[in-house]
Scaffold this motif. Structure first.
Motif, mmCIF file in Angstrom:
data_model
loop_
_atom_site.group_PDB
_atom_site.id
_atom_site.type_symbol
_atom_site.label_atom_id
_atom_site.label_comp_id
_atom_site.label_asym_id
_atom_site.label_seq_id
_atom_site.Cartn_x
_atom_site.Cartn_y
_atom_site.Cartn_z
ATOM 1 N N ARG A 46 34.304 35.841 34.174
ATOM 2 C CA ARG A 46 35.509 35.565 33.128
ATOM 3 C C ARG A 46 36.032 34.249 33.217
ATOM 4 O O ARG A 46 36.917 33.984 32.424
ATOM 5 N N VAL A 51 32.271 33.194 29.834
ATOM 6 C CA VAL A 51 32.251 33.615 28.807
ATOM 7 C C VAL A 51 31.332 33.038 27.669
ATOM 8 O O VAL A 51 30.850 33.672 26.838
ATOM 9 N N ALA A 427 35.583 41.048 39.153
ATOM 10 C CA ALA A 427 34.825 41.606 38.038
ATOM 11 C C ALA A 427 34.780 42.920 38.327
ATOM 12 O O ALA A 427 34.385 43.988 37.275
#
Length: 457
Positions: A46, A51, A427
Motif C-alpha cells: 500500500r 501501488v 495488508a
C-alpha cells in the motif's frame, strides 16, 4: 581436461539439488527467509511505490499465471516478479549476505513462488528452487566483495537475474545447457547504478524486481533456443570484467567448489530495522547508549567507519544531516542514530517523509560525524562503533562487531514471526496472517495452493 565454466557448475548444482541433501537447519532458515520476505512485501503493497509497480504489472498483464502480493489479480509470472520483488525489497527490511552485500529473499523467494504457481509446482519444489537461487546469488556476489559498490553498481541488482534464472530454470524444467544459456543471457541484462543515493529516489527499490523479471525472461528465452555466452561470469568481456574490474579466479573456484557442501543461506542476516544493513550495528550501539544519555546533553556523536560505506551512509555529510525524504533517511547514519537517541526507535513510521523533518531529531543528527578506521575489514565486517560526547566532558562508547540477525546473533523465531505479524498485518487480517505462518512452515510437505490462498487479500 578443462574446468567447466562457472555458469555450467552453477547450473549443475541448481538442477541437481535435492531437499533431502540440505541440512535441516538450512531448510529451517529457508522457511524463515520465505516468511520474512513475504511480510516485507505485504507491508509495501500500500506504499506509494508499491501501488505504482503493482499498477504497472497489472497493465502489462499477460496470462493469469501468478499472484500479485496485496492484490487479487494474476498476471504473467515475469510481470508478477517485477512487482512482487520490488515490494519485497522496497522498505529495505529484507535479508543481507554480508561480504557480497546482496539481498536474496526478494529475488529467490519471490521468483520461486511466482514460477511455482505458474507451473503448478509443489511446495517442496518451490523450497528447493528458492534454496538454489540463494546459493547462486550469494556466490556470484561473493566472488567480488566490495568491487561492485566501488564502481557505483548495486550488487543486488547485478546478481539478481542469476538467482531468478536459477529458481525459474529449475521450475520450468530447463536442461543443463539451457540453464547455462539463461545465465549467459542474464549477464547482458545486468544493471543497476546507485545514484538514488543523491536524492532518495526509488530506483533501488526496483532493482530486484527488474532483475527477477530479467531472470524469468532469460529462462523462457533459453528454453526456446536462445543462446548466451557460457563464460558470462569469468570471460574477458564477462560480468566481472565489466562490472567489477576483474576477479580472483581462485576465490571464485573455491566458492563453486563448496556448492552443496557449505550453505550461504545459513549466513544470511535478517534485519531488525527497515534500513541499510551496514548501518544496523551502529543503530544497536545507539540503542544501548540511549539508556545513558539525554539528547539535550549530547555535544557530539563520533562514529568509526571503514572507507567503503562512506559514499552511501556519510557523504555528502550536509545532506546526510538533513535527508530530503524518508527513503533517503534509510541511508543516512546521522538520521538513523539521531532517531534512536531521541525517540528510542527506528521502525517503518520513522521513515515517513514527515518524520524525517522532526526538528528534535535533526538537531541531534547535525552533531553526528565520522572518522575512518583502517582496522575495519569491510565488507567482510559490518562493524558499529559509536562514541557520544556529553556536556561536562564525559563520553560513552559502544562497539558491535556484527549485525544482529546474522549467524552469530540470530533473531529468534519468535522475533521473526513478530516482525512478520507487524508487516503482514498491514495488508491482511490476523487470521490470514496466522494461516500464512502455518503454510510457510509446512511448505515442504504441502501443496503450494494453501500458501497462495492464505496470501490472497
Amino acid at each position: 581436461m578443462a574446468q567447466p565454466s562457472a555458469a555450467r557448475r552453477l547450473a549443475r548444482f541448481v538442477l541437481g539439488l535435492s531437499l533431502d541433501a540440505v541440512p535441516a537447519s538450512v531448510r529451517a532458515q529457508a522457511s524463515l527467509l520465505a516468511l520474512d520476505t513475504l511480510g516485507n512485501a505485504l507491508a509495501a503493497a500500500r506504499e506509494d511505490f508499491g501501488v505504482a509497480v503493482l499498477d504497472v504489472a497489472e497493465g502489462l498483464g499477460g496470462p493469469a499465471e501468478s499472484s500479485l502480493l496485496g492484490r487479487r489479480g494474476h498476471v504473467a509470472a515475469a510481470n508478477a516478479v517485477l512487482a512482487n520483488a520490488t515490494l519485497a525489497h522496497g522498505l529495505d527490511f529484507d535479508d543481507t549476505r554480508e561480504d557480497a552485500i546482496v539481498h536474496t529473499g526478494c529475488v529467490a523467494v519471490i521468483t520461486a513462488l511466482a514460477v511455482g504457481e505458474a507451473t503448478g509446482a509443489s511446495g517442496r519444489a518451490v523450497l528447493e528452487a528458492l534454496i538454489a537461487a540463494v546459493e547462486v546469488m550469494c556466490r556470484v556476489g561473493l566472488a567480488v566483495p566490495g568491487a561492485l559498490h566501488a564502481r557505483h553498481f548495486h550488487p543486488t541488482s547485478i546478481t539478481s537475474s542469476f538467482a531468478a534464472a536459477a529458481a525459474a530454470g529449475r521450475l520450468y524444467g530447463l536442461t543443463e545447457g539451457q540453464l547455462v544459456h539463461a545465465f549467459g543471457i542474464c549477464g547482458s541484462q545486468a544493471a543497476g547504478i546507485i545514484e538514488y543515493l543523491t536524492d532518495g529516489s526509488w530506483t533501488k527499490r526496483l532493482h530486484p524486481g527488474w532483475g527477477a523479471h530479467a531472470g524469468v525472461v532469460a529462462t523462457r528465452l533459453a528454453r526456446s533456443g536462445f543462446t548466451g555466452p557460457e563464460t558470462v561470469l569469468e570471460g574477458g568481456h564477462g560480468l566481472y570484467a565489466a562490472f567489477a574490474g576483474g576477479y580472483d579466479a581462485s576465490r571464485l573456484d573455491a566458492l563453486l567448489d563448496r556448492l552443496g557442501r557449505t550453505w550461504e543461506l545459513a549466513e544470511l542476516t535478517l534485519k531488525p530495522y527497515p534500513c541499510g544493513s551496514i548501518a544496523q550495528p551502529y543503530m544497536d550501539c545507539a540503542m544501548r547508549l540511549r539508556d545513558r544519555v539525554r539528547p539535550d546533553d549530547i555535544v557530539a556523536v563520533r562514529c568509526r567507519t571503514a572507507a567503503g560505506p562512506v559514499p552511501r551512509l556519510w557523504e555528502p555529510l550536509d545532506a546526510k544531516h538533513a535527508p530530503p525524504n524518508g527513503y533517503a533517511a534509510k541511508f543516512s547514519l546521522p538520521y538513523l542514530l539521531a532517531s534512536i537517541l531521541v525517540r528510542g526507535r527506528a521502525g517503518l513510521a520513522e521513515f515517513e517523509d514527515a518524520a524525517v523533518r522532526d526538528p528534535a531529531v535533526l538537531d541531534v543528527a547535525r552533531r553526528v560525524t565520522y572518522e575512518l578506521d583502517g582496522t575495519i575489514d569491510y565488507p567482510r565486517q559490518f562493524v558499529g562503533d559509536v562514541e557520544v560526547a556529553l556536556a561536562g566532558g564525559r563520553a560513552v562508547r559502544e562497539r558491535q562487531d556484527r549485525p544482529r540477525g546474522g549467524a552469530d546473533a540470530p533473531l529468534t523465531r519468535a522475533e521473526i514471526e513478530a516482525k512478520f505479524r507487524g508487516n503482514a498485518g498491514l495488508a491482511l487480517p490476523a487470521d490470514q496472517v496466522d494461516r500464512v505462518i502455518d503454510a510457510v512452515g509446512g511448505l515442504a510437505e504441502a501443496p503450494l495452493a494453501g500458501l497462495l490462498a492464505a496470501l490472497r487479500p
